[in-house]
Design an enzyme around this catalytic site. Structure first.
Site, PDB file in Angstrom:
ATOM      1  N   GLU A 149      54.321 -36.969  -6.052  1.00  0.00           N
ATOM      2  CA  GLU A 149      53.750 -37.403  -7.342  1.00  0.00           C
ATOM      3  C   GLU A 149      54.592 -36.867  -8.503  1.00  0.00           C
ATOM      4  O   GLU A 149      54.700 -37.511  -9.545  1.00  0.00           O
ATOM      5  CB  GLU A 149      52.280 -36.960  -7.442  1.00  0.00           C
ATOM      6  N   GLU A 188      55.405 -35.413   3.865  1.00  0.00           N
ATOM      7  CA  GLU A 188      54.346 -36.235   3.288  1.00  0.00           C
ATOM      8  C   GLU A 188      54.884 -37.637   3.031  1.00  0.00           C
ATOM      9  O   GLU A 188      55.491 -37.897   1.973  1.00  0.00           O
ATOM     10  CB  GLU A 188      53.867 -35.645   1.960  1.00  0.00           C
ATOM     11  N   GLY A 240      46.798 -40.367  -0.219  1.00  0.00           N
ATOM     12  CA  GLY A 240      45.667 -40.913  -0.969  1.00  0.00           C
ATOM     13  C   GLY A 240      45.312 -42.344  -0.595  1.00  0.00           C
ATOM     14  O   GLY A 240      44.575 -43.010  -1.314  1.00  0.00           O
ATOM     15  N   HIS A 276      56.583 -32.265  -4.925  1.00  0.00           N
ATOM     16  CA  HIS A 276      55.576 -33.217  -4.444  1.00  0.00           C
ATOM     17  C   HIS A 276      55.969 -34.631  -4.879  1.00  0.00           C
ATOM     18  O   HIS A 276      56.519 -34.818  -5.967  1.00  0.00           O
ATOM     19  CB  HIS A 276      54.198 -32.849  -5.012  1.00  0.00           C
ATOM     20  N   LYS A 294      45.427 -31.075  -6.768  1.00  0.00           N
ATOM     21  CA  LYS A 294      45.998 -31.986  -7.778  1.00  0.00           C
ATOM     22  C   LYS A 294      45.298 -31.767  -9.113  1.00  0.00           C
ATOM     23  O   LYS A 294      44.926 -30.634  -9.427  1.00  0.00           O
ATOM     24  CB  LYS A 294      45.920 -33.441  -7.272  1.00  0.00           C
ATOM     25  N   ASN A 339      45.831 -28.987  -1.738  1.00  0.00           N
ATOM     26  CA  ASN A 339      46.413 -29.368  -3.027  1.00  0.00           C
ATOM     27  C   ASN A 339      45.327 -30.103  -3.805  1.00  0.00           C
ATOM     28  O   ASN A 339      45.031 -31.264  -3.519  1.00  0.00           O
ATOM     29  CB  ASN A 339      47.628 -30.275  -2.777  1.00  0.00           C
ATOM     30  N   SER A 397      46.579 -38.242   3.748  1.00  0.00           N
ATOM     31  CA  SER A 397      45.294 -38.717   4.294  1.00  0.00           C
ATOM     32  C   SER A 397      44.814 -37.911   5.495  1.00  0.00           C
ATOM     33  O   SER A 397      44.220 -38.465   6.422  1.00  0.00           O
ATOM     34  CB  SER A 397      45.373 -40.212   4.630  1.00  0.00           C
TER      35      SER A 397
HETATM   36  P1  13P Z   1      45.716 -36.868   0.445  1.00  0.00           P
HETATM   37  O1  13P Z   1      45.295 -35.883   1.508  1.00  0.00           O
HETATM   38  O2  13P Z   1      44.644 -37.102  -0.583  1.00  0.00           O
HETATM   39  O3  13P Z   1      46.263 -38.123   1.038  1.00  0.00           O
HETATM   40  O4  13P Z   1      46.921 -36.182  -0.373  1.00  0.00           O
HETATM   41  C1  13P Z   1      47.975 -35.633   0.339  1.00  0.00           C
HETATM   42  C2  13P Z   1      48.823 -34.860  -0.593  1.00  0.00           C
HETATM   43  O5  13P Z   1      49.473 -35.406  -1.454  1.00  0.00           O
HETATM   44  C3  13P Z   1      48.813 -33.398  -0.469  1.00  0.00           C
HETATM   45  O6  13P Z   1      49.823 -32.824  -1.225  1.00  0.00           O
END
Ligand code: 13P
Length: 268
Positions: A112, A183, A189, A110, A21, A19, A229
């Site tokens: 976010e 997740e 992150g 997601h 983003k 992803n 992460s």
């Molecule tokens: P990170 O791997 O940067 O923690 O992000 C995970 C994520 O949100 C994947 O969709």
């Protein structure tokens, strides 16, 4: 290699999705996709693909990344999809539009999106239904916040999200190739991944809930991923777990070598 590639596990080809983003202009995305297909070329020359790999660039990168992965065995995915096929929905992108650019996968719900853009279980369910109608394979994201974990409410939260997304969709209209990504919001992150055993507990819960909602055959075939992460140096924690069939990778998916190492850990 995954230790128990027999039994139910053998029914599920591992899946690793990147992803990206909101990162990368289209030329940068195409270059990164080229590096990813390069580092994985030997895996995909095998007759029976050992793992499914999906790259999910921002919408603006889909066309160029799609060109870069064409014929490589790597799939293209989007980061969201609207529930209607077309109409007065300024700023939204529909499933036919994603198919038009060669997408086969789409991330839905997601954290976010839920946190910053008002995504709810109800809208997640409508997006899932749209993906199902158009044979786009959804990667449905669920996970608790740190406060929920601390309050012992992880099971309750994940159960509510999964029910909210899938209840009433029914077996017949269940999306083909559904994957569910666990997740935990606090692990995204932050560099603070969940422990493998904790992630496995939630992955097993997700599979049980899928059994209730969609029936045992679909539950045993649905891939459950861990995200939050994920890095090459912690991937062993997750890849060895019975109910974790892959990873949804954020930051580390922007580095072709790191992403390649994670993919390899799941190749069977
Ligand atoms: P990170 O791997 O940067 O923690 O992000 C995970 C994520 O949100 C994947 O969709």
């Amino acid at each position: 290699m995954i230790p128990d590639a027999t039994g139910p596990r053998a029914l599920r080809r591992p899946l690793v999705a990147g992803n990206w983003k909101m990162h990368g202009l289209s030329a940068e995305g195409a270059a990164l996709a080229g590096r990813v297909t390069g580092v994985l070329a030997d895996l995909f020359s095998a007759r029976d693909r050992p793992v499914d790999v999906v790259l999910c660039p921002p919408f603006t990168g889909l066309q160029e990344v799609g060109r870069a992965v064409a014929g490589s065995g790597v799939f293209l995915g989007a980061q969201n999809v609207h529930w209607e096929d077309k109409g007065a929905f300024t700023g939204e992108i529909s499933a036919p539009m994603l198919l038009d650019l060669g997408c086969e996968y789409v991330i839905i719900g997601h954290s976010e999106r839920r946190q910053h853009f008002g995504e709810t279980d109800a809208s997640v369910r409508r997006r899932l239904a749209a993906a199902a109608r158009h044979n786009l394979r959804p990667i449905l994201c669920v996970g608790e916040t740190w406060e929920e974990r601390e309050a012992g409410r992880t099971v309750e939260r994940v159960t509510a999200q999964l029910h909210g997304a899938l209840e009433g969709l029914g077996r017949e209209t269940a999306p083909t190739g559904l994957a569910v990504a666990y997740e935990p919001v606090w692990a995204i992150g932050t560099g603070r991944a969940a422990r493998g055993t904790d992630a496995q507990e939630v992955a097993a819960l997700i599979r049980r809930l899928l059994g209730d909602l969609l029936g045992p055959e679909l539950a045993v075939r649905t891939r459950v991923l861990y995200g939050g992460s994920v890095k090459p140096d912690n991937i062993d924690e997750f890849a060895g777990q019975a109910d974790i069939d892959g990873a949804l990778v954020g930051g580390a998916s922007l580095d072709a070598e790191a992403f390649g190492a994670i993919v390899r850990r799941f190749a069977r």
